[in-house]
Design an enzyme around this catalytic site. Sequence first.
Site, PDB file in Angstrom:
ATOM      1  N   CYS A 184       2.192 -13.959   8.607  1.00 35.31           N
ATOM      2  CA  CYS A 184       1.539 -15.272   8.705  1.00 35.31           C
ATOM      3  C   CYS A 184       0.760 -15.422  10.010  1.00 35.31           C
ATOM      4  O   CYS A 184       1.145 -14.891  11.045  1.00 35.31           O
ATOM      5  CB  CYS A 184       2.568 -16.375   8.651  1.00 35.31           C
ATOM      6  SG  CYS A 184       3.642 -16.284   7.240  1.00 35.31           S
ATOM      7  N   ARG A 219      -3.697  -9.174   9.586  1.00 37.18           N
ATOM      8  CA  ARG A 219      -2.244  -9.204   9.681  1.00 37.18           C
ATOM      9  C   ARG A 219      -1.581  -9.086   8.313  1.00 37.18           C
ATOM     10  O   ARG A 219      -0.389  -8.784   8.229  1.00 37.18           O
ATOM     11  CB  ARG A 219      -1.791 -10.511  10.339  1.00 37.18           C
ATOM     12  CG  ARG A 219      -2.236 -10.665  11.778  1.00 37.18           C
ATOM     13  CD  ARG A 219      -2.033 -12.083  12.254  1.00 37.18           C
ATOM     14  NE  ARG A 219      -0.633 -12.440  12.305  1.00 37.18           N
ATOM     15  CZ  ARG A 219       0.101 -12.452  13.404  1.00 37.18           C
ATOM     16  NH1 ARG A 219      -0.445 -12.129  14.548  1.00 37.18           N
ATOM     17  NH2 ARG A 219       1.369 -12.783  13.376  1.00 37.18           N
ATOM     18  N   TRP A 257       2.047 -15.211   4.465  1.00 39.83           N
ATOM     19  CA  TRP A 257       2.587 -14.001   3.826  1.00 39.83           C
ATOM     20  C   TRP A 257       3.925 -14.431   3.229  1.00 39.83           C
ATOM     21  O   TRP A 257       4.856 -14.771   3.962  1.00 39.83           O
ATOM     22  CB  TRP A 257       2.763 -12.920   4.888  1.00 39.83           C
ATOM     23  CG  TRP A 257       3.171 -11.579   4.367  1.00 39.83           C
ATOM     24  CD1 TRP A 257       2.363 -10.586   3.891  1.00 39.83           C
ATOM     25  CD2 TRP A 257       4.511 -11.068   4.295  1.00 39.83           C
ATOM     26  NE1 TRP A 257       3.114  -9.497   3.528  1.00 39.83           N
ATOM     27  CE2 TRP A 257       4.436  -9.766   3.763  1.00 39.83           C
ATOM     28  CE3 TRP A 257       5.764 -11.581   4.615  1.00 39.83           C
ATOM     29  CZ2 TRP A 257       5.550  -8.981   3.551  1.00 39.83           C
ATOM     30  CZ3 TRP A 257       6.884 -10.800   4.406  1.00 39.83           C
ATOM     31  CH2 TRP A 257       6.768  -9.506   3.878  1.00 39.83           C
ATOM     32  N   ASN A 271       5.297 -20.214  11.246  1.00 38.13           N
ATOM     33  CA  ASN A 271       5.603 -18.789  11.077  1.00 38.13           C
ATOM     34  C   ASN A 271       7.075 -18.592  11.379  1.00 38.13           C
ATOM     35  O   ASN A 271       7.597 -19.223  12.304  1.00 38.13           O
ATOM     36  CB  ASN A 271       4.825 -17.909  12.068  1.00 38.13           C
ATOM     37  CG  ASN A 271       3.372 -17.780  11.711  1.00 38.13           C
ATOM     38  OD1 ASN A 271       2.916 -18.334  10.727  1.00 38.13           O
ATOM     39  ND2 ASN A 271       2.638 -17.047  12.550  1.00 38.13           N
ATOM     40  N   GLY A 272       7.732 -17.684  10.674  1.00 39.15           N
ATOM     41  CA  GLY A 272       9.149 -17.431  10.922  1.00 39.15           C
ATOM     42  C   GLY A 272       9.956 -17.828   9.704  1.00 39.15           C
ATOM     43  O   GLY A 272       9.407 -18.031   8.618  1.00 39.15           O
ATOM     44  N   GLU A 324       5.732  10.395   8.014  1.00 35.04           N
ATOM     45  CA  GLU A 324       4.578   9.547   8.318  1.00 35.04           C
ATOM     46  C   GLU A 324       3.442   9.782   7.309  1.00 35.04           C
ATOM     47  O   GLU A 324       2.781   8.837   6.876  1.00 35.04           O
ATOM     48  CB  GLU A 324       4.115   9.815   9.765  1.00 35.04           C
ATOM     49  CG  GLU A 324       2.882   9.078  10.211  1.00 35.04           C
ATOM     50  CD  GLU A 324       2.987   7.556  10.154  1.00 35.04           C
ATOM     51  OE1 GLU A 324       4.080   7.016   9.946  1.00 35.04           O
ATOM     52  OE2 GLU A 324       1.939   6.915  10.298  1.00 35.04           O
ATOM     53  N   LYS A 363       1.951   6.804   5.065  1.00 31.23           N
ATOM     54  CA  LYS A 363       0.523   6.439   5.054  1.00 31.23           C
ATOM     55  C   LYS A 363       0.015   6.403   3.620  1.00 31.23           C
ATOM     56  O   LYS A 363      -0.675   5.481   3.219  1.00 31.23           O
ATOM     57  CB  LYS A 363      -0.328   7.448   5.853  1.00 31.23           C
ATOM     58  CG  LYS A 363      -0.278   7.359   7.345  1.00 31.23           C
ATOM     59  CD  LYS A 363      -1.103   6.271   7.954  1.00 31.23           C
ATOM     60  CE  LYS A 363      -0.338   5.020   8.178  1.00 31.23           C
ATOM     61  NZ  LYS A 363       0.707   4.928   9.125  1.00 31.23           N
ATOM     62  N   GLU A 390       1.523   3.433   1.623  1.00 25.43           N
ATOM     63  CA  GLU A 390       1.063   2.129   2.115  1.00 25.43           C
ATOM     64  C   GLU A 390      -0.293   1.746   1.553  1.00 25.43           C
ATOM     65  O   GLU A 390      -0.503   0.607   1.161  1.00 25.43           O
ATOM     66  CB  GLU A 390       0.899   2.178   3.647  1.00 25.43           C
ATOM     67  CG  GLU A 390       2.140   1.972   4.446  1.00 25.43           C
ATOM     68  CD  GLU A 390       1.847   2.004   5.948  1.00 25.43           C
ATOM     69  OE1 GLU A 390       2.330   1.100   6.634  1.00 25.43           O
ATOM     70  OE2 GLU A 390       1.146   2.910   6.448  1.00 25.43           O
ATOM     71  N   HIS A 423      18.145  19.776  -1.954  1.00 21.38           N
ATOM     72  CA  HIS A 423      19.233  18.827  -2.219  1.00 21.38           C
ATOM     73  C   HIS A 423      18.731  17.596  -2.971  1.00 21.38           C
ATOM     74  O   HIS A 423      19.214  16.497  -2.728  1.00 21.38           O
ATOM     75  CB  HIS A 423      19.911  18.431  -0.906  1.00 21.38           C
ATOM     76  CG  HIS A 423      20.501  19.607  -0.195  1.00 21.38           C
ATOM     77  ND1 HIS A 423      21.683  20.199  -0.584  1.00 21.38           N
ATOM     78  CD2 HIS A 423      20.048  20.348   0.843  1.00 21.38           C
ATOM     79  CE1 HIS A 423      21.940  21.228   0.198  1.00 21.38           C
ATOM     80  NE2 HIS A 423      20.954  21.354   1.082  1.00 21.38           N
ATOM     81  N   LYS A 480       0.579  -6.508   9.138  1.00 22.54           N
ATOM     82  CA  LYS A 480       0.347  -5.690  10.333  1.00 22.54           C
ATOM     83  C   LYS A 480       1.489  -5.842  11.324  1.00 22.54           C
ATOM     84  O   LYS A 480       1.904  -4.888  11.963  1.00 22.54           O
ATOM     85  CB  LYS A 480      -0.985  -6.124  10.970  1.00 22.54           C
ATOM     86  CG  LYS A 480      -1.348  -5.351  12.222  1.00 22.54           C
ATOM     87  CD  LYS A 480      -1.778  -3.960  11.869  1.00 22.54           C
ATOM     88  CE  LYS A 480      -1.944  -3.065  13.085  1.00 22.54           C
ATOM     89  NZ  LYS A 480      -1.734  -1.653  12.724  1.00 22.54           N
TER      90      LYS A 480
HETATM   91  C1  G6P Z   1       4.466  -2.984   9.890  1.00 21.49           C
HETATM   92  C2  G6P Z   1       3.127  -2.276   9.951  1.00 21.49           C
HETATM   93  C3  G6P Z   1       3.337  -0.819  10.317  1.00 21.49           C
HETATM   94  C4  G6P Z   1       4.118  -0.700  11.620  1.00 21.49           C
HETATM   95  C5  G6P Z   1       5.439  -1.479  11.549  1.00 21.49           C
HETATM   96  C6  G6P Z   1       6.092  -1.586  12.922  1.00 21.49           C
HETATM   97  O1  G6P Z   1       5.211  -2.502   8.825  1.00 21.49           O
HETATM   98  O2  G6P Z   1       2.465  -2.375   8.712  1.00 21.49           O
HETATM   99  O3  G6P Z   1       2.075  -0.184  10.471  1.00 21.49           O
HETATM  100  O4  G6P Z   1       4.382   0.639  11.883  1.00 21.49           O
HETATM  101  O5  G6P Z   1       5.192  -2.822  11.109  1.00 21.49           O
HETATM  102  O6  G6P Z   1       5.267  -2.365  13.732  1.00 21.49           O
HETATM  103  P1  G6P Z   1       5.180  -2.267  15.310  1.00 21.49           P
HETATM  104  O7  G6P Z   1       4.123  -3.269  15.677  1.00 21.49           O
HETATM  105  O8  G6P Z   1       6.534  -2.664  15.822  1.00 21.49           O
HETATM  106  O9  G6P Z   1       4.819  -0.877  15.657  1.00 21.49           O
END
Ligand code: G6P
Length: 614
Positions: free
Chosen positions: A2, A27, A74, A98-99, A487, A491, A494, A510, A609
Amino acid sequence: MCGIIGAVTDEDAQKSLLDALRRMEYRGYDSAGVCLREQGRLHCRKEAGKLANLEQSLDKKPLSGHAGIGHTRWATHGGPSRENAHPHLADGVAVVHNGIIENHEILRQALTADGVAFRSETDSEVIPWLLSAALAAGGKSTGMDVAWQQTVDQLQGAYAMVALTAADDCLWFARRGSPLLLGRSKHGIYAASDALALAGLADEVLYLEEGDIGRISRSDAVIFQDGVQVQRDWQAIPLAEQAAGKDGFDHFMQKEIFEQPRVIADILSAYVKHGVGERPDIVFPAAPLLDTAPLPNRIVMVACGTSYHAALTARYWLERYLQVSVEVDVASEYRYRNPVIGPDTWLITLSQSGETADTLEALRLFKSNTPDNLALTLCNVPESSLARESDGTIALLAGTEVGVASTKAYTAQLAVLALLVLKIAYQNGVMNEADTKRHLTAMRQVVDGMHVLLSQADRLQALTPLFEDIHGALFLGRGPCFPLALEGALKLKEISYLHAEGYAAGEMKHGPIALIDAKLPVVVLAARKYHLQKVLSNLREVQARGAKVILLTDMRDEDIPDNVNAVIRLPEGDSFTTPLFAAIPLQFLAYYVARARGTDVDQPRNLAKSVTVE
Ligand code: G6P
């Protein structure tokens, strides 16, 4: 996640709010809304979906006024609908939040019993109703300051919020557990959840502290902490927040992938002080304790998402070169598993945003249990909550990262972690001068090596047919390349929405081997430095079961196994630099597959984000 904006300005508030909401689109959000005060009345407009829907509605029938609040939501409590979008209204007050309000159900029951008819399924809607009830109970004699405080006092959980009333030309704000800052210019004063929202609106910003509450008018900000008025410092808006264009690239993610050599060069020039031939001198100015701290007994690294993957790779370096026991955990698990911390332990949190709720709480848990232990953060936003609450910060220097899928902040974390390991190892005499210099020379070669990899973008794009008509993808690696496999898979999932898994190659037998067939492309990371022969055996096992193989490797041509479907050559690196090289083709692969599938690369569905709620 948000986004909040509030504006009291002598300009058109609708325009200011929309500009700010647009800058916070990155975001991640699924509905948006604004509310403006005009001639003693509140006018609200909200739409589900992209901000463009709200903009279209406002184009048809604009709102006017000089005070207003806006929000990109969000969804957490209740789906992404117009009703659940913020601002939420109640009897002449409007609130954006937010929160998460954890006691919202109890509050909702009490308010419902008093006759309130809720219009949304959100936790946030209790806030305007509590506020209007407090105003009604206090009458004109007590006023908004008191009613706002009474409202805030009833809330449990996390909030950054801004309220607007029909009666006043001011906004009220409060912050606990979610980020909020103020901005000012000659045109007015603003409140926002993100400094980027204020680029173009404000010249200066003021970061609110946990528990701050107060009010802004067009020319003044009043802040209270525990009932006492406090002064906080205004500072120039961070330069990094001022530029947020795509610079000719199709997507922010693409631009950010291409920025990586520049980021690594910036990190090296900021933190490595010696000239060629001189003694190694690695300095982190905002973490001076590191210059004298002896080697700890244990290091704990805590992070989320991509940042967690960077920590996993660093564990191999820390254990190998420092011979220190290292524990790495995702923040959402660490904070709830009653970790045994003990003395002589460092915490290293890693975060692009510095506002990830779980990572922040993990830091607070660590500090409250063992205040004498050192808590460092590697963070891309030096003004963030995580940076301000840590004992030392190492800035990632990646510049604003807009694409939801982290790229340059990840390689910046790897580069800074490599320098951190080299610094501590050399300083404590566990790595000699010659080896430290050799590794630093290799780090300098990353910049050129990354340029070479970037020039191969087309080759990665040409691999996208291998990801058509598949039931998933598997990424395999060993040693420091195992987290790269995690990673690479993250990626891909995502941004392309394909199911992908990263696995330690040795663990493949396994379970994941059962999935392997011709419709499961397998990306194998095979680095000469990390158990090459064992990885190649795994590769053959995969081939024997009919999978298409994409090999990322720094092997010599003559050693490359037969019948792999594609080979992506990595520059030869050392144990620190090979992961930095491997990251780039993995990012490209995800990017081009997502493009081919037509997904929203920069704002993938459901993702945020910066995850500011747990
Ligand atoms: C979200 C983002 C990721 C990020 C993660 C941790 O899931 O989409 O790209 O790696 O948060 O965020 P930070 O700001 O703590 O690295």
